[in-house]
Design an enzyme around this catalytic site. Structure first.
Site, PDB file in Angstrom:
ATOM      1  N   GLY A   1       0.940  -1.258   0.195  1.00 26.86           N
ATOM      2  CA  GLY A   1      -0.022   0.088   0.076  1.00 26.86           C
ATOM      3  C   GLY A   1       0.886   1.258   0.068  1.00 26.86           C
TER       4      GLY A   1
ATOM      5  N   TRP B   1      -2.817  -7.370   4.098  1.00 26.95           N
ATOM      6  CA  TRP B   1      -1.565  -7.681   4.727  1.00 26.95           C
ATOM      7  C   TRP B   1      -1.939  -8.561   6.115  1.00 26.95           C
ATOM      8  CZ3 TRP B   1      -0.186  -4.459   9.144  1.00 26.95           C
ATOM      9  CH2 TRP B   1      -0.564  -3.014   8.679  1.00 26.95           C
TER      10      TRP B   1
ATOM     11  N   ASN C   1      -5.151   0.951   3.267  1.00 27.51           N
ATOM     12  CA  ASN C   1      -5.039   2.257   2.677  1.00 27.51           C
ATOM     13  C   ASN C   1      -4.987   2.260   1.149  1.00 27.51           C
ATOM     14  OD1 ASN C   1      -2.046   1.592   3.414  1.00 27.51           O
ATOM     15  ND2 ASN C   1      -2.208   3.432   2.101  1.00 27.51           N
TER      16      ASN C   1
ATOM     17  N   ASP D   1      -4.137   6.894   6.425  1.00 23.88           N
ATOM     18  CA  ASP D   1      -3.238   5.792   6.497  1.00 23.88           C
ATOM     19  C   ASP D   1      -4.171   4.670   7.436  1.00 23.88           C
ATOM     20  OD1 ASP D   1      -1.641   3.545   5.911  1.00 23.88           O
ATOM     21  OD2 ASP D   1      -0.002   4.328   7.010  1.00 23.88           O
TER      22      ASP D   1
ATOM     23  N   ARG E   1      -8.798   0.631  12.726  1.00 25.39           N
ATOM     24  CA  ARG E   1      -7.820   1.703  12.784  1.00 25.39           C
ATOM     25  C   ARG E   1      -8.052   2.975  13.160  1.00 25.39           C
ATOM     26  NH1 ARG E   1      -2.102   0.974   9.240  1.00 25.39           N
ATOM     27  NH2 ARG E   1      -1.098   3.093   9.728  1.00 25.39           N
TER      28      ARG E   1
END
Lengths: 253, 542
Positions: free
Chosen positions: B186, B235, B253, B296, B323
């Site tokens: 990313g 990931w 992201n 991000d 996140r």
């Protein structure tokens, strides 16, 4: 050549060579490099170049490179077995990144006035009374951070800020703490490390002290620095001299 | 010998395949083994083992340690199958260990291509297993099958171009006869995808691009050519619901990370969860957490699947602490948003609307944004205990970054991040995924770590365990209501899962950046966790 010779003699004497940096690299290259650095390098190495353990790009502390050619090679090929990937830079970009790495400490020091380092030493040892808390090359107290290599790890503007407004410039890790044990012993000092269960500090008698928080009755982190502001204590020229001396302190080994 | 006796003699060999597809479906009922990255297809990181209890956890002691021959970050969560532990020595060496003693049976060494580009460390988070075959993704973007008994390679499929910034860092997910992976990258302007490969041959079975191409729904959420290098990486391992035959994956992201003005639009399916048909890879539904993300805020968290009563009726839920600082409950059949609220300090949005979309409150330039770039939580495996009804996450509290966007041109294989985040305190180190030093200045004013227990029924915090330093550790809970986790400070903790009280701690002398696993051997329960550069294994003192 002179630069490489220095580097060949002792890796850590990079700091001496660092004095040669400004002027040796073209400003256009440095600026190009700073943009490339921000985009390609800062996410791992950090803006200040020091987020990878044992690597401090801005003070020239590299693990795998001494010369500019070495640096270029590492940047181009990466380092196998590490997180450092290869990069596809053209020759001008590569020159830019290397130029920036070699000058990043000075880059942006801009408006800070620097005087004469030898006079600054007298300010530090005399009127400034800095050694009553700090230590430089084996002289002075260990209660406050050792300044022997402060010129390698702080920019001129950061040093100026610390001298003018110590509270605002104090890093969280340098905050003084005051602890009172359940038995009533009062310990004050500078925090060296802390975790959920314990705190390690240098007390005001220069002892290394580790305390279990469970044994404490009181534990307080103080956000005001015990260092005075030198704003009205030193004249402009004394301040400039002191800054020049501090910047010249690059460590003894 | 009759023909029948011959056949009987052959049976032990014919049955020797170690892990069947059915066993993977029922992994939660096989607590002696740890068969998938998150312990089961539901990804609850929960075990029914109950020998270690709140009462006896104080008697935990170290049983063995295996030091890896690598100074790369050790984020591995191992598998344990019939007394053998399989782990990856960073980045891509596979080791089979006796789970009793830590002694190695074999090691398979994989040499990554020298020109592989990977953003954030040469990392591997784990393996998958089916039958006698282990599956591993590599940092140069290959998928490798290895014989679990001998350590010999069986096949090696190139998934993507390693030198263009693609990498595989997650543990693969095996579903039926396919092994599913997604690509990281990313920060390199990749075009993300999730793909499935035949377990026997390594041949690609399907591929789902996480950025829709021309003509596909969602393509219009990207401007011009930006979809070609818009990131949306994967990931962390997904989950699977066998009844629905849907596999769920969190997407990373959009790129460039910090300059959304270069990619106007919602940027689907970045920062989303996607539900895919496990046989075809066809998209069933999606839910986007952070449209046109400027911070991000990868949504690579583990999709935690829970079957429980929701507002009076049984429902198939998905729990998601993102996140971006918000905790979400989704219906995993349809993707419907059921509820959401912030679990740490959040300033980039003031809340979520009825559809779960953030009501954004962009902060002035050069001012801190909460949560900071590493998020309120991140990829760290959470845990759900069906016994306590609590959802456990590793959180970064009171943590902010200042985001400095910058125009960046896409060039294949070059970093494509579009600016940078900086710490709110000048000169202070910002906690980062890379930093190995313990408590390196990550003091109170730039955030701290905690374990949060969220009551699934109410969405509210039940308890909170605070640490001084931040944490990258995942969480494991057990049927005896013990919670295991670690953090940056170099401790491995056992907490009471009902109250958050500390039961026991062990020093591991390095940061825990992985989730623990538990297994049983010879009637004894063990707990294993990667920390620093070693695998530590604990059990009760005898």
């Amino acid at each position: 050549m002179r630069l490489e010779l220095w580097l060949g003699i002792a890796l850590t004497s990079l700091s001496l060579a660092a004095q040669e940096h400004v002027g040796q690299y073209a400003q256009a290259d440095i600026e190009r490099g700073s943009r490339l650095y921000a985009v390609n390098c800062a996410s791992c190495h950090g803006v200040g170049g020091d987020t990878i353990p044992n690597v401090d790009l801005k003070s020239g502390r590299f693990r795998n490179a001494t010369s500019d050619e070495d640096l270029a090679k590492v940047i181009t090929n990466g380092l196998q077995g590490t997180a450092m990937p290869p990069h596809k830079f053209d020759a001008a970009e590569l020159k830019g990144v290397v130029s920036y790495l070699r000058t990043m400490r000075e880059f942006g020091m801009g408006a800070v006035a620097l005087g004469e380092a030898s006079r600054g030493k007298s300010v530090l040892e005399g009127k400034g009374a800095c050694l009553s808390c700090h230590r430089v090359e084996g002289k002075g107290s260990r209660v406050a951070p050792d300044l022997s290599d402060i010129g390698s790890i702080r920019s001129a503007s950061a040093l100026e800020r610390s001298l003018l407004d110590p509270n605002a410039a104090m890093l969280p890790v340098n905050r003084p703490v005051r602890a009172v044990t359940k038995a009533g012993r009062v310990v004050t000092g500078r925090r060296l490390n802390e975790d959920t269960y314990s705190v390690q500090l240098m007390d005001d008698k220069e002892n290394l002290v580790s305390l279990n928080k469970a044994d404490l009755r009181e534990y307080k982190v103080i956000s005001t620095s015990s260092m005075p502001s030198y704003k009205d204590k030193l004249s402009a020229s004394e301040m400039a001299d002191l800054l020049a001396y501090l910047l010249a302190l690059k460590g003894t080994n | 010998m009759t023909r029948r006796t011959w056949l009987l003699c052959l049976i032990p060999f014919a049955l020797s395949a170690q892990v069947t597809s059915d066993q993977l479906v029922k992994a939660a009922q096989d607590p002696k083994n740890w068969l998938t990255y998150n312990g089961s297809y539901m990804s609850q990181s929960y075990s029914t083992l109950a020998q270690i209890t709140p009462a006896n956890a104080k008697n935990l002691e170290q049983k063995w340690v295996f030091q890896v021959d690598s100074l790369q970050k050790f984020e591995n969560r191992p598998l344990v199958v019939n007394g053998v532990m399989y782990l990856t020595q960073p980045p891509n060496d596979v080791v089979a260990l006796d789970a009793r003693t830590g002694r190695a049976f074999w090691m398979y060494r994989y040499n990554n291509a020298a020109d592989a580009r990977h953003c954030c460390g040469a990392i591997n988070r784990g393996l998958a297993i089916l039958g006698d075959t282990l599956f591993m993704g590599t940092v140069d973007a290959h998928l490798v099958a290895i014989d679990a008994r001998s350590g010999r390679p069986l096949w090696d499929t190139k998934v993507a171009e390693g030198n263009a910034g693609y990498a595989l860092t997650l543990a693969p997910l095996v579903v039926k006869d396919k092994v599913i992976v997604g690509v990281a990258g990313g920060e390199y302007g990749i075009r993300g995808f999730i793909a499935a490969y035949d377990v026997k041959t390594g041949k690609e079975a399907w591929k789902f691009y996480t950025i829709p191409g021309p003509g596909e729904p969602g393509h219009d959420t990207w401007e011009g050519d930006t979809w070609k290098f818009g990131g949306a990486s994967i990931w962390v391992t997904g989950s699977y619901d066998p009844e629905l035959n849907l596999t769920y994956w969190g997407i990373g992201n959009p790129g460039p990370d910090w300059n959304p003005s270069q990619r106007k639009g919602a940027n689907l399916y970045s920062d989303s969860v996607v539900a895919l048909d496990a046989d075809t890879g066809k998209l069933k539904w999606h839910f986007q957490f952070t449209p046109n993300d400027p911070y991000d805020y990868d949504s690579v968290q583990v999709p935690v699947l829970v079957d429980t009563a929701w507002r009076g009726r049984p429902r198939k839920l998905m729990l998601w602490a993102n996140r971006n600082g918000f905790y979400y409950v989704l219906d995993r059949v349809t993707g419907e948003f059921l509820s959401g609220n912030s679990f740490v300090k959040v300033t980039w949005a003031k809340g979520l609307d009825d559809a779960g979309k953030p009501i954004v409150t962009p902060q002035p330039t050069n001012t801190p944004v909460f949560p900071g770039v590493q998020g309120g939580t991140n990829w760290y495996s959470p845990s759900y205990s069906p016994r306590t009804g609590l959802f456990y996450i590793s959180a970064w509290e009171d943590y902010a970054s200042i985001f400095l966007p910058q125009e960046v041109e896409y060039k294949e294989g070059l970093s494509f991040t579009g600016g940078r985040p900086v710490a709110p305190i000048i000169g202070a180190r910002s906690p980062s995924l890379r930093a190995n030093q313990i408590n390196a200045g990550a003091a109170e004013s730039i955030g701290y770590g905690s374990v949060l227990a969220i009551d699934v029924r109410t969405g509210q915090k039940k308890w909170k365990f605070d640490m001084i330093d931040v944490t990258d550790a995942g969480i494991l809970t057990t049927a005896s209501d013990v919670l295991f986790t670690g953090g940056r400070e170099g401790y491995f903790h056992a907490l009471d899962a009902r109250t958050g009280a500390l039961l026991w701690k062990g020093s591991v002398g390095g940061q825990v950046s992985a989730a623990p696993v538990t297994y049983e051997l010879d009637g004894k329960q063990y707990v294993a966790v990667a920390a620093g550069h070693a695998m530590f294994v604990y059990g009760l003192r005898e």
